[in-house]
Motif scaffolding. Structure first.
Motif, PDB file in Angstrom:
ATOM      1  N   LEU A   6       0.869  -1.179   0.000  1.00 51.33           N
ATOM      2  CA  LEU A   6       0.000   0.000   0.000  1.00 51.33           C
ATOM      3  C   LEU A   6       0.901   1.222   0.000  1.00 51.33           C
ATOM      4  O   LEU A   6       1.974   1.225   0.611  1.00 51.33           O
ATOM      5  N   LEU A   7       0.458   2.280  -0.657  1.00 53.30           N
ATOM      6  CA  LEU A   7       1.347   3.391  -0.957  1.00 53.30           C
ATOM      7  C   LEU A   7       1.247   4.548   0.014  1.00 53.30           C
ATOM      8  O   LEU A   7       2.005   5.515  -0.103  1.00 53.30           O
ATOM      9  N   SER A   8       0.343   4.454   0.981  1.00 53.54           N
ATOM     10  CA  SER A   8       0.206   5.551   1.941  1.00 53.54           C
ATOM     11  C   SER A   8      -0.445   5.026   3.208  1.00 53.54           C
ATOM     12  O   SER A   8      -0.949   3.898   3.254  1.00 53.54           O
ATOM     13  N   ARG A   9      -0.418   5.862   4.235  1.00 51.49           N
ATOM     14  CA  ARG A   9      -1.100   5.531   5.478  1.00 51.49           C
ATOM     15  C   ARG A   9      -2.617   5.575   5.260  1.00 51.49           C
ATOM     16  O   ARG A   9      -3.102   6.324   4.425  1.00 51.49           O
ATOM     17  N   GLY A  10      -3.321   4.784   6.023  1.00 49.84           N
ATOM     18  CA  GLY A  10      -4.769   4.740   5.884  1.00 49.84           C
ATOM     19  C   GLY A  10      -5.340   3.656   6.772  1.00 49.84           C
ATOM     20  O   GLY A  10      -4.640   3.046   7.589  1.00 49.84           O
ATOM     21  N   TYR A  11      -6.627   3.394   6.605  1.00 51.13           N
ATOM     22  CA  TYR A  11      -7.339   2.475   7.493  1.00 51.13           C
ATOM     23  C   TYR A  11      -6.726   1.074   7.500  1.00 51.13           C
ATOM     24  O   TYR A  11      -6.575   0.463   8.552  1.00 51.13           O
ATOM     25  N   HIS A  12      -6.381   0.574   6.316  1.00 55.36           N
ATOM     26  CA  HIS A  12      -5.854  -0.796   6.254  1.00 55.36           C
ATOM     27  C   HIS A  12      -4.561  -0.912   7.049  1.00 55.36           C
ATOM     28  O   HIS A  12      -4.363  -1.886   7.800  1.00 55.36           O
ATOM     29  N   VAL A  13      -3.673   0.056   6.881  1.00 52.08           N
ATOM     30  CA  VAL A  13      -2.384   0.003   7.569  1.00 52.08           C
ATOM     31  C   VAL A  13      -2.548   0.224   9.067  1.00 52.08           C
ATOM     32  O   VAL A  13      -1.921  -0.453   9.880  1.00 52.08           O
ATOM     33  N   LYS A  14      -3.409   1.154   9.435  1.00 54.22           N
ATOM     34  CA  LYS A  14      -3.534   1.517  10.846  1.00 54.22           C
ATOM     35  C   LYS A  14      -4.421   0.583  11.655  1.00 54.22           C
ATOM     36  O   LYS A  14      -4.248   0.454  12.872  1.00 54.22           O
ATOM     37  N   HIS A  15      -5.374  -0.078  11.001  1.00 51.12           N
ATOM     38  CA  HIS A  15      -6.355  -0.875  11.734  1.00 51.12           C
ATOM     39  C   HIS A  15      -6.373  -2.343  11.297  1.00 51.12           C
ATOM     40  O   HIS A  15      -6.236  -3.236  12.137  1.00 51.12           O
ATOM     41  N   ASP A  16      -6.541  -2.602  10.005  1.00 48.33           N
ATOM     42  CA  ASP A  16      -6.690  -3.985   9.560  1.00 48.33           C
ATOM     43  C   ASP A  16      -5.453  -4.828   9.851  1.00 48.33           C
ATOM     44  O   ASP A  16      -5.561  -5.968  10.317  1.00 48.33           O
ATOM     45  N   LEU A  17      -4.267  -4.298   9.558  1.00 46.61           N
ATOM     46  CA  LEU A  17      -3.055  -5.083   9.764  1.00 46.61           C
ATOM     47  C   LEU A  17      -2.766  -5.343  11.237  1.00 46.61           C
ATOM     48  O   LEU A  17      -2.479  -6.491  11.610  1.00 46.61           O
ATOM     49  N   PRO A  18      -2.846  -4.315  12.114  1.00 49.09           N
ATOM     50  CA  PRO A  18      -2.645  -4.615  13.542  1.00 49.09           C
ATOM     51  C   PRO A  18      -3.661  -5.604  14.096  1.00 49.09           C
ATOM     52  O   PRO A  18      -3.310  -6.458  14.919  1.00 49.09           O
ATOM     53  N   ALA A  71       7.314  -5.028  18.387  1.00 46.70           N
ATOM     54  CA  ALA A  71       6.296  -5.046  17.338  1.00 46.70           C
ATOM     55  C   ALA A  71       5.650  -3.669  17.231  1.00 46.70           C
ATOM     56  O   ALA A  71       5.492  -2.965  18.226  1.00 46.70           O
ATOM     57  N   VAL A  72       5.271  -3.298  16.026  1.00 43.52           N
ATOM     58  CA  VAL A  72       4.638  -2.006  15.811  1.00 43.52           C
ATOM     59  C   VAL A  72       3.227  -2.027  16.369  1.00 43.52           C
ATOM     60  O   VAL A  72       2.451  -2.933  16.087  1.00 43.52           O
ATOM     61  N   ARG A  73       2.905  -1.030  17.182  1.00 41.75           N
ATOM     62  CA  ARG A  73       1.561  -0.914  17.715  1.00 41.75           C
ATOM     63  C   ARG A  73       0.783   0.126  16.919  1.00 41.75           C
ATOM     64  O   ARG A  73       1.351   0.932  16.191  1.00 41.75           O
ATOM     65  N   ARG A  74      -0.511   0.142  17.084  1.00 42.61           N
ATOM     66  CA  ARG A  74      -1.360   1.001  16.273  1.00 42.61           C
ATOM     67  C   ARG A  74      -0.980   2.476  16.419  1.00 42.61           C
ATOM     68  O   ARG A  74      -0.925   3.213  15.454  1.00 42.61           O
ATOM     69  N   HIS A  75      -0.684   2.926  17.650  1.00 43.08           N
ATOM     70  CA  HIS A  75      -0.367   4.341  17.824  1.00 43.08           C
ATOM     71  C   HIS A  75       0.940   4.695  17.136  1.00 43.08           C
ATOM     72  O   HIS A  75       1.140   5.815  16.689  1.00 43.08           O
ATOM     73  N   GLU A  76       1.866   3.717  17.043  1.00 41.81           N
ATOM     74  CA  GLU A  76       3.119   3.984  16.347  1.00 41.81           C
ATOM     75  C   GLU A  76       2.879   4.138  14.857  1.00 41.81           C
ATOM     76  O   GLU A  76       3.509   4.953  14.194  1.00 41.81           O
TER      77      GLU A  76
END
Length: 252
Positions: free
Chosen positions: A72-84, A243-248
């Protein structure tokens, strides 16, 4: 270089598409990644529409460490929510790290310029007062996603010699690609190219290309710079101590 069998798996996370070219493109891209890093376990998971789904891929790891690298080419819902959420629900989720999205990054500028050149863009177009570029992307309601895309438009314009590059979107946001073309035309720019800021072919990429009044570049696809960027994001995330957390992710 340390032996790759001691490293976590690289799980490339694609969105998924009904266009069969998308899956074949992603599979070919991952073959490039494997060629660059022999011995590294490289797997694929989709957020939706295509198999294997990310949840299936993570289950198949049986709790082994992994790094999720979003295609994915930018930050967004999938990166911030779906993946975590997928990582947290997976066996051994505490051993899963999540890489940043691919963009913005200079390697993407390299790939975009290469695709434009393949479509017919010449170096002298960068100094032409009649040329302009629309950077066509999927679009997201997340303001950080739009910020990332605008940053890519800025980087691309700088690489092309200062030609105006306008970020445009196939959904969710304005301007649309046709609107961006009209805006450039109103500024006296009549040789307008559409740069396809999509990882793979699909409906949005096809629609965006159809709006090009001059040339339209192909999606990033299997460009070598994209394969190198996947490995770069993997290494970034692999070397983080936790591990990367959502806030990070939100602050990345």
């Amino acid at each position: 270089m340390p032996p790759t069998h001691h490293r976590p798996s690289l799980v490339a996370v694609a969105h998924g598409s009904r266009d069969p070219r998308a899956l074949s493109t992603v599979l070919a891209l991952l073959e490039r990644v494997r060629e660059l890093r022999p011995g590294l376990d490289v797997r694929l998971g989709h957020i939706e529409l295509n198999e294997p789904l990310l949840t299936e891929t993570l289950t198949g790891l049986n709790g082994a460490p992994a790094v999720l690298v979003p295609l994915l080419l930018s930050r967004g819902y999938h990166v911030k929510h779906d993946l975590p959420q997928a990582a947290a629900a997976a066996p051994g989720g505490e051993h899963i790290r999540i890489a940043r999205p691919l963009g913005p990054h200079p390697l993407l500028v390299e790939a975009l310029c290469s695709r434009l050149a393949e479509a017919g863009w010449h170096e002298e177009d960068g100094t032409s007062r009649s040329a302009g570029v629309v950077l066509a992307s999927a679009g997201s309601r997340d303001p950080e996603s739009a910020e990332d895309t605008r940053r890519m438009a800025q980087l691309l314009g700088e690489r092309l010699g200062g030609v105006p590059v306008v970020a445009a979107y196939a959904s969710a946001l304005a301007p649309t690609v046709p609107d961006a073309v009209r805006a450039l035309t109103s500024r006296g720019r009549h040789r307008i190219a559409v740069a396809s800021y999509f990882a793979a072919p699909g409906l949005f990429a096809t629609r965006s290309a159809a709006a090009a009044p001059w040339i339209a570049a192909d999606p990033l696809g299997t460009h070598p710079a994209l394969a190198r960027l996947l490995l770069h994001r993997y290494e970034e995330a692999r070397t983080r101590p936790y591990a990367v957390r959502r806030h990070e992710l939100s602050a990345a």
